[in-house]
Design an enzyme around this catalytic site. Structure first.
Site, PDB file in Angstrom:
ATOM      1  N   PHE A 192       7.634   1.051   9.576  1.00 59.90           N
ATOM      2  CA  PHE A 192       6.775   0.945   8.393  1.00 59.90           C
ATOM      3  C   PHE A 192       7.560   1.360   7.156  1.00 59.90           C
ATOM      4  O   PHE A 192       7.697   2.538   6.857  1.00 59.90           O
ATOM      5  CB  PHE A 192       5.537   1.828   8.578  1.00 59.90           C
ATOM      6  N   PHE A 228       4.738  -9.480  -3.200  1.00 59.05           N
ATOM      7  CA  PHE A 228       4.007  -8.741  -4.237  1.00 59.05           C
ATOM      8  C   PHE A 228       4.830  -7.518  -4.633  1.00 59.05           C
ATOM      9  O   PHE A 228       5.390  -6.838  -3.776  1.00 59.05           O
ATOM     10  CB  PHE A 228       2.625  -8.330  -3.719  1.00 59.05           C
ATOM     11  N   ALA A 231       5.462  -2.793  -1.208  1.00 58.59           N
ATOM     12  CA  ALA A 231       5.156  -1.750  -2.183  1.00 58.59           C
ATOM     13  C   ALA A 231       3.709  -1.906  -2.628  1.00 58.59           C
ATOM     14  O   ALA A 231       3.346  -2.915  -3.236  1.00 58.59           O
ATOM     15  CB  ALA A 231       6.090  -1.834  -3.380  1.00 58.59           C
ATOM     16  N   ARG A 247      11.950   5.330  -4.897  1.00 62.29           N
ATOM     17  CA  ARG A 247      12.107   5.182  -3.450  1.00 62.29           C
ATOM     18  C   ARG A 247      12.801   3.876  -3.058  1.00 62.29           C
ATOM     19  O   ARG A 247      13.073   3.640  -1.889  1.00 62.29           O
ATOM     20  CB  ARG A 247      10.741   5.277  -2.781  1.00 62.29           C
ATOM     21  N   HIS A 306      -8.738  -1.357  -4.386  1.00 62.83           N
ATOM     22  CA  HIS A 306      -7.838  -2.316  -3.743  1.00 62.83           C
ATOM     23  C   HIS A 306      -6.669  -1.608  -3.058  1.00 62.83           C
ATOM     24  O   HIS A 306      -6.274  -1.975  -1.952  1.00 62.83           O
ATOM     25  CB  HIS A 306      -7.323  -3.317  -4.783  1.00 62.83           C
TER      26      HIS A 306
END
Length: 151
Positions: free
Chosen positions: A111, A23, A79, A125, A87
């Site tokens: 993580f 995703f 991400a 990032r 959500h």
């Protein structure tokens, strides 16, 4: 007497598992590229990449990988970008549980899941203005494996 333990970033001989979310793939592929390059730069030659549908599905895969005892560390890359619904909070909260799996199995679980308010922040990032958090996660994994070996 004070003893200080400090690990290096030599990953030679280490085995790592990278779990990456499909995703928001345009972000996660950049994170993965950064992680794999970082591992290579630190001498790691043995990396298994596992692709999962999204960050929500990561905890069960992390648990299975940790229980297998095949890896020295597990790096999670994804991400989660805030939307107009709850959500984001649900997925971010569930994926944050990943760390407890590492504690349970005494394995570094890193993580590297971005949780941002905007797509622009995620892009920054993933290799632009704010560096590449995937590369940082891989370097952290190498260091943590070495640190745990000193204890």
């Amino acid at each position: 007497m004070i003893q200080e333990l400090k690990a290096d970033l030599n990953g030679k001989g280490q085995k790592h598992c990278v779990i990456v979310s499909r995703f928001n793939e345009f972000i996660t592929e950049s994170l993965l590229k950064g992680a794999l390059e970082s591992f290579r730069m630190h001498g790691v030659e043995d990396v298994t990449v596992v692709r999962v549908p999204g960050a929500y599905e990561m905890p069960v895969v992390v648990s299975k990988a940790a229980a297998s005892k095949k890896y020295d560390s597990i790096v999670c890359l994804g991400a989660v970008i805030r939307g107009a619904t709850a959500h984001f909070d649900l997925v971010a909260g569930e994926s944050a549980k990943i760390g407890s799996i590492g504690v349970q199995h005494s394995i570094p679980v890193i993580f590297g899941v971005l949780t941002t308010d905007t797509i622009e922040q995620a892009i920054e990032r993933a290799g632009t203005k704010a560096g590449n958090k995937g590369a940082e996660a891989a370097a952290t994994a190498v260091e943590m494996v070495n640190l745990l070996s000193l204890l």
